[in-house]
Design an enzyme around this catalytic site. Structure first.
Site, PDB file in Angstrom:
ATOM      1  N   GLU A  95      -0.929  -2.504 -10.069  1.00 57.87           N
ATOM      2  CA  GLU A  95      -0.862  -3.519  -9.010  1.00 57.87           C
ATOM      3  C   GLU A  95       0.442  -4.304  -9.094  1.00 57.87           C
ATOM      4  O   GLU A  95       1.079  -4.580  -8.068  1.00 57.87           O
ATOM      5  CB  GLU A  95      -2.066  -4.469  -9.108  1.00 57.87           C
ATOM      6  CG  GLU A  95      -3.368  -3.882  -8.599  1.00 57.87           C
ATOM      7  CD  GLU A  95      -3.271  -3.407  -7.161  1.00 57.87           C
ATOM      8  OE1 GLU A  95      -2.790  -4.160  -6.301  1.00 57.87           O
ATOM      9  OE2 GLU A  95      -3.666  -2.258  -6.896  1.00 57.87           O
TER      10      GLU A  95
ATOM     11  N   HIS B 177       1.996   2.080  -3.419  1.00 56.49           N
ATOM     12  CA  HIS B 177       0.995   2.851  -4.170  1.00 56.49           C
ATOM     13  C   HIS B 177       1.142   4.343  -3.872  1.00 56.49           C
ATOM     14  O   HIS B 177       1.045   5.188  -4.773  1.00 56.49           O
ATOM     15  CB  HIS B 177      -0.418   2.397  -3.785  1.00 56.49           C
ATOM     16  CG  HIS B 177      -0.915   1.205  -4.541  1.00 56.49           C
ATOM     17  ND1 HIS B 177      -0.915   1.123  -5.914  1.00 56.49           N
ATOM     18  CD2 HIS B 177      -1.445   0.034  -4.097  1.00 56.49           C
ATOM     19  CE1 HIS B 177      -1.423  -0.031  -6.288  1.00 56.49           C
ATOM     20  NE2 HIS B 177      -1.750  -0.721  -5.205  1.00 56.49           N
TER      21      HIS B 177
ATOM     22  N   GLU C 149       0.830  -1.215   0.000  1.00 55.14           N
ATOM     23  CA  GLU C 149       0.000   0.000   0.000  1.00 55.14           C
ATOM     24  C   GLU C 149       0.860   1.258   0.000  1.00 55.14           C
ATOM     25  O   GLU C 149       0.533   2.248  -0.663  1.00 55.14           O
ATOM     26  CB  GLU C 149      -0.950  -0.016   1.199  1.00 55.14           C
ATOM     27  CG  GLU C 149      -1.940  -1.168   1.215  1.00 55.14           C
ATOM     28  CD  GLU C 149      -2.704  -1.314  -0.090  1.00 55.14           C
ATOM     29  OE1 GLU C 149      -2.939  -0.287  -0.774  1.00 55.14           O
ATOM     30  OE2 GLU C 149      -3.068  -2.445  -0.436  1.00 55.14           O
TER      31      GLU C 149
END
Length: 282
Positions: A202, A135, A132
């Protein structure tokens, strides 16, 4: 690097599709009007996306007092990634999942469900949170917002063309059948491209997360567990707001036809294979 290049190509493709529809309409007024409205909607979403999504999932902010081990884990990973400390949230949800939001690293938040906290070991959870934070580091919220802007503009332009008609290169009214076909196929094509962008990001976040945590095998193990358990546990908030699915570490939506084409995430086995290759040093 390959996935960054793939993202750039897909962004170019969705922009080219937008321009092609604008050209089919023949004039600039409708094109500019649709673009301004779409950008306005997505501009609002970009600036307030973190608050909107966190509210959708009834996320509660935690800190070093209310969730000391989890908060310390995120802080350690943020330091390793050379990122500002994001806000940290928990979601009271049985389905195992996690996501990051925020318009840039200085205004970021990471969230995890209580389900994923119970399911994963500390090492596996660390891999997920590193994903995460990758990202956040890659500014994927910005990329997904731009792609959403273009996809929204394409849909509006296509509908405008169907109801008001377009013009050919000589200024004559376009075939209405063509307008209907464009209204159906153009948004479909834009959605496919948008999903492809999400899948590329992703893969890149898996790679970046493995580098931040220094433990690609832990993330691979976490993905395998999440994929196995998430299929049997519905996530009501995600089903109610399917536009948020691309933010999750694993697609929270129940599958349907043409799953691979419209999936916001790559196949889990492909993600695991890449991570295991990293673990082997290949």
């Amino acid at each position: 690097m390959f996935n960054m290049m793939k993202t750039a190509i897909l962004m170019a493709a969705i922009t080219a599709l937008f321009m092609a529809i604008g050209g089919m309409m023949g004039g600039q007024t409708g094109m500019l009007l649709a673009l301004v409205v779409a950008i306005g909607m997505n501009f609002f979403s970009y600036w307030f996306s973190d608050k909107m999504v966190l509210k959708m999932y009834n996320a509660r902010e935690v800190d070093a007092t209310t969730a000391p081990r989890f908060y310390a884990m995120v802080k350690e990973l943020a330091d390793r990634a050379q990122l500002p400390m994001p806000k940290v949230y928990l979601i009271d949800e049985a389905a195992p999942n996690a996501f990051a939001t925020g318009r840039n690293p200085d205004n970021a938040a990471v969230a995890a469900t209580t389900g994923i906290m119970r399911l994963l070991s500390e090492r596996e959870l660390r891999g997920v949170m590193a994903h995460e934070l990758a990202h956040v580091k890659h500014r994927d919220i910005l990329i997904s917002t731009i792609s959403a802007t273009m996809a929204g503009a394409i849909s509006m332009l296509a509908n405008f063309a169907m109801f008001f008609g377009g013009r050919d290169s000589e200024g004559r009214p376009a075939n209405p059948i063509v307008g209907i076909a464009v209204a159906i196929l153009a948004p479909l094509a834009a959605s496919v491209i948008q999903m492809a962008i999400s899948r590329a990001r992703e893969f890149e976040a898996d790679r970046g997360g493995a580098e931040i945590s220094g433990d690609p095998q832990a993330l691979a193990s976490a993905l395998q567990k999440i994929d196995h358990y998430a299929k049997g546990i519905p996530m009501a908030a995600a089903e109610a707001h399917p536009e948020t699915a691309q933010m999750m570490i694993m697609n929270p939506l129940s599958g349907g036809g043409l799953r691979g084409l419209f999936s916001t995430h790559p196949a889990t086995e492909d993600r695991i294979a890449r991570l295991m290759a990293m673990a082997r040093g290949s």
